[in-house]
Design an enzyme around this catalytic site. Sequence first.
Site, PDB file in Angstrom:
ATOM      1  N   GLU A  60     -19.281  17.387 -14.705  1.00  0.00           N
ATOM      2  CA  GLU A  60     -20.591  16.830 -15.063  1.00  0.00           C
ATOM      3  C   GLU A  60     -21.688  17.190 -14.070  1.00  0.00           C
ATOM      4  O   GLU A  60     -22.741  17.666 -14.476  1.00  0.00           O
ATOM      5  CB  GLU A  60     -20.510  15.308 -15.221  1.00  0.00           C
ATOM      6  CG  GLU A  60     -19.870  14.835 -16.515  1.00  0.00           C
ATOM      7  CD  GLU A  60     -18.356  14.859 -16.457  1.00  0.00           C
ATOM      8  OE1 GLU A  60     -17.821  15.209 -15.378  1.00  0.00           O
ATOM      9  OE2 GLU A  60     -17.704  14.534 -17.448  1.00  0.00           O
ATOM     10  N   HIS A 129     -16.256   2.973 -20.024  1.00  0.00           N
ATOM     11  CA  HIS A 129     -16.695   3.763 -21.173  1.00  0.00           C
ATOM     12  C   HIS A 129     -17.571   2.941 -22.101  1.00  0.00           C
ATOM     13  O   HIS A 129     -17.677   3.251 -23.275  1.00  0.00           O
ATOM     14  CB  HIS A 129     -15.486   4.313 -21.958  1.00  0.00           C
ATOM     15  CG  HIS A 129     -14.808   5.458 -21.289  1.00  0.00           C
ATOM     16  ND1 HIS A 129     -14.053   5.312 -20.152  1.00  0.00           N
ATOM     17  CD2 HIS A 129     -14.778   6.785 -21.583  1.00  0.00           C
ATOM     18  CE1 HIS A 129     -13.584   6.487 -19.777  1.00  0.00           C
ATOM     19  NE2 HIS A 129     -14.003   7.408 -20.620  1.00  0.00           N
TER      20      HIS A 129
END
Lengths: 331, 334, 447
Positions: A60, A129
């Site tokens: 990322e 998440h």
Amino acid sequence: MREITLSQAVNEAIAEEMRRDPTVFLMGEDVAEAGTPFKVLSGLVEEFGTERVIDTPISEPGFVGLAVGAAMTGARPVVDLMFGDFIYLVMDQLCNQAAKQHYMSGGKLQVPMVLRTNLGATRRSAAQHSQSLQAIVAHIPGLKVALPSSAYEAKGLMKTAIRDNNPVVIFEDKLMYQDKAPVPEDEYLIPFGEAAVLREGRDITLIGTSSMVQVAGKAADILANEGISAEVIDPRTIVPLDEATLLGSVKKTSRAIVIDEGHQSYGVTAEIASRLNEKAFYHLDAPVLRMGAMDVPVPFSPALEDLTVPTPEKVADAARRLCAGEMIHAA
Amino acid sequence: MTAAKTTSKAKAGKSNADDYLRMYRQMVRIRTFEDNANQLYLSAKMPGLTHMYSGEEAVAVGICEALTDDDRITSTHRGHGHCVAKGADFKQMFCELLGKEEGYCRGKGGSMHIADQSHGNLGANAIVGGSMGIATGSALRAKLQGSDDVTVCFFGDGATAQGLWYEVMNMAALWKLPVIYACENNGYSEYTKTEEIAAGSIMARAEAFGIEAHQVDGQDVLAVNELTQKLVARARKGEGPFFMELTTYRYHGHHVGDINRDYYRSKDEEKEWKDNRDPIVRFRGYLVSEGIATEEEIEAMNAEIETDATDAVAYAEKAPYPPANEVDMHVYAD
Amino acid sequence: MPHEVIMPALGMAQDAGRLVAWLKKPGDPIAEGDALFEVETDKATMEVEAQAPGFLTDVRAAEGDDVPVGRVIARISETAETAETAGAALPEPSAPSETAKKAAAASAPPDDLPEGRSVILPALGMAQDTGLLVAWHVSPGEEVAEGDVLFEVETDKTTMEVSAEAAGFVAAILAEDGEEVPVGERVAILTAEKPTAPVRQKRSAAGVEAPQSHEAPAAPKETPATERAATPPVATGGRILASPKARRLALEEGLDLARLVEAGHPQPFHVRDLEALKTLQDARPATAAAAAQATRRFNADIHREGFSEFLAWAAESEGHADAPALLAAFAAASFRSGREHAPICVIVERFGEESRHLDPDRAATGRSAVPDEDAPAPDLILRDLRHVSISSVELGAEDAPVLTIMKRGEGLAVTLECGAGHLSAAAALELVSGFTGRLEEPLRHLL
């Protein structure tokens, strides 16, 4: 008018912009053949090829950094960050690099990139998440933040984001990808900094973002049955924020509740409520309330998770009590 | 940026008096600039801190002389050398260091974020390793858009500890991006010796991704330039990425305030590098011995550069600050 | 250390238990676990066991008593002697047992005084703050008829008898013979019924207690958010809670939120409350008239006034004579009883001018008027109309009690007007009689 899902709306927006401007390209994990785990981007690699729809390794910071460099030198990347929770990983590239290059260079360099990610709990995905982190990026000067609340907003805001010459973070509600809404066939853009008044009312203003717009709408239904007329507003972008519309509404109703799925403390609701307090103080007949997710990491157990987010009932209850003139704190 | 291709200044290592003189000139310019900047700090005229490049001139110059204005570089916190080497001029650089309106960034970036877009300098970066993503992204863009410009990513040995480098090297190698990673190994990561912060071999790190790695004496401007020219040419053809480890030395401390530093670096060592391995002295000797320039000509050049610098400093000192209303300009692009 | 034996918690919904039977006697040796007494709850009779070994002492509850849960009813001590030495008394707010009641007659904390009519040391008509309570003529528990002498008090001039205002019983005597008592302080309590535990104590035992004591409306702390309070908290310290919009509209429409407070409207106020306020304000004339009916008014005639002489004397001996200041001093002195520690601000209106005097009775004569900005709101207004031909006034209540002085023949006429809420009848009487007394014989003011 035809109805399409939020997923399809996003897909269309990106495809249209990629057709329109060859410098636009997509990158992220599993964006190509897989179309992302949410299947939002399916079909794009078939049309645009792997040159412009790039699968990245699970890096990322790395691929957001690449996006910054590409954007600084003439491309217009749309980066897919699989879960909003991963924003923490990319903070340096996003907030130290992308957000500041234009300013630090005295206006000479710009970073026209879009970071596309999501928010929203109640999916049983647990603490890492399920976060809604729009407040964190909204705090950084140089970034713009969009929060589509339906397929219609998703398409219009995404197109605007791609054409914007600044780094834009768009959060989609991961629970809404299959929700349909009327979306015009013809091209349209939704400008940033323009709120939508979804429902007019006289007694109280309910300001909701993203996933909370529906919650506010349902709360308004409940209240309508009790003779309380709630106005529902979706700011659509929090940076820039359409203060004028929000203030106009609160001056009319004299009461407001701000609802966002970020945490209750130090969040988007605090900022908006604060601005309403500052600028509409003498029009307030009740304190402006904030309603966010509980200040807890999102629990896994369904019995617990569902307690942590604002619901139509909670919003209606707070609204009811405000209208009755009670002195209360929000949940 | 779709500027027309400028005539490449890079020649394939053949003896070319003009090129060599220019290289020498650039190195002296860097050294002179740094001396003046250091003075500005010591005489409390410069706000904030800066990081001296003195001693490493051959690295920046050797590499940048192999690049065109279309090629990009990303720089580090120790970025004046890269900035000068990529074609910046003194006045605007000094103005930027003093936070004046006429600086390259209108005073808003300062030493650590100095950028000169017109010459392809994507900017110094205050975050160690912070520009590696940007450099690689620039190369990605070049490949995407079918452009044959190359991006050079300058970073120090200390930055090899940043995870970002491995992520971007991985992607650069996967996609064969036209980026050259140039590690300026000056033996120290701030106040700590490199061997205490980097396990194993730095070269091997690049090689682990299948990236061709080269080592070169960073104090030898010709060697650096020759290597760079080869790698750049290959990168333009899509054979990249590449990695270079340049062994060099910074004369000053980590930053201008790091004056009493013998607790981590001995004066003897510093002396050794200055006396025996100075890139400018070395190249000067070469120029004279090859008959490319006389001592007098070199002295004259040095004096001229010195005057340039002094004038530029004076100019920058008198130049105005940006007006107050600029404080909230350029947060967003239009 | 003696172990305390308490009435234990008996279950969910019970506050007290009936002590049915003691199973041990005072002085008995106790082993840990011995059954000490039996308690009857609403469900059953249970035995309570000793939690420590020793000897049972200091038994405070008797068989048949209803004892509150948690009350200490005995001790288990190291020896068989009671631990009732000085300072070792068991804490007992108000013991219900016979012995406890008798013990209470010895001395009780202020909260435990019987409720009844207070007898105070009266204002003595002179510039005196205290009086010496010379002798009681009654004892605790005695029955008295209206007019019976209760006690004698000595002033600087003479000894006065203070009589009972109504028939009753002497339930408490709160000052002893020979004690100096401030004017206005309560010295006895009379009850309609014969007291079961009459009290007699010195002043110093009970501590000073002003008559107008802690009866002030208990204003709870401003709790901004409790649960859904049906009656939201009352504002403290005169602060009115209202929404910003309500305040602004009230201001714009000339509405006074304080009226809502007076009318007992629950706070915080919101915009909808302004409707009620508007109705209130429309009804104002009626309330004003009602208020007017609640004005107190006294008229007094002074045939021989000594004030002018006194003024002349002061001018001669002191070099100046500040009539307003002296009048203010007399008025303040007459107002002082019960306000020994509070500042008194008097405004004197004379010849169309106003002067303010802070505590004029306390300074040496001729304290200069304080500047307007620093002065507090007046406690008394004195209207000196001796220089005009007004012979009587009837102006109604103003913001503070008003004493008006007018010429009447050779002497003066004094009128006191005040709202019923300003002063009680007795206090008003005290004020006007003290003031007129001083105007008659000013020199006494100085002595």
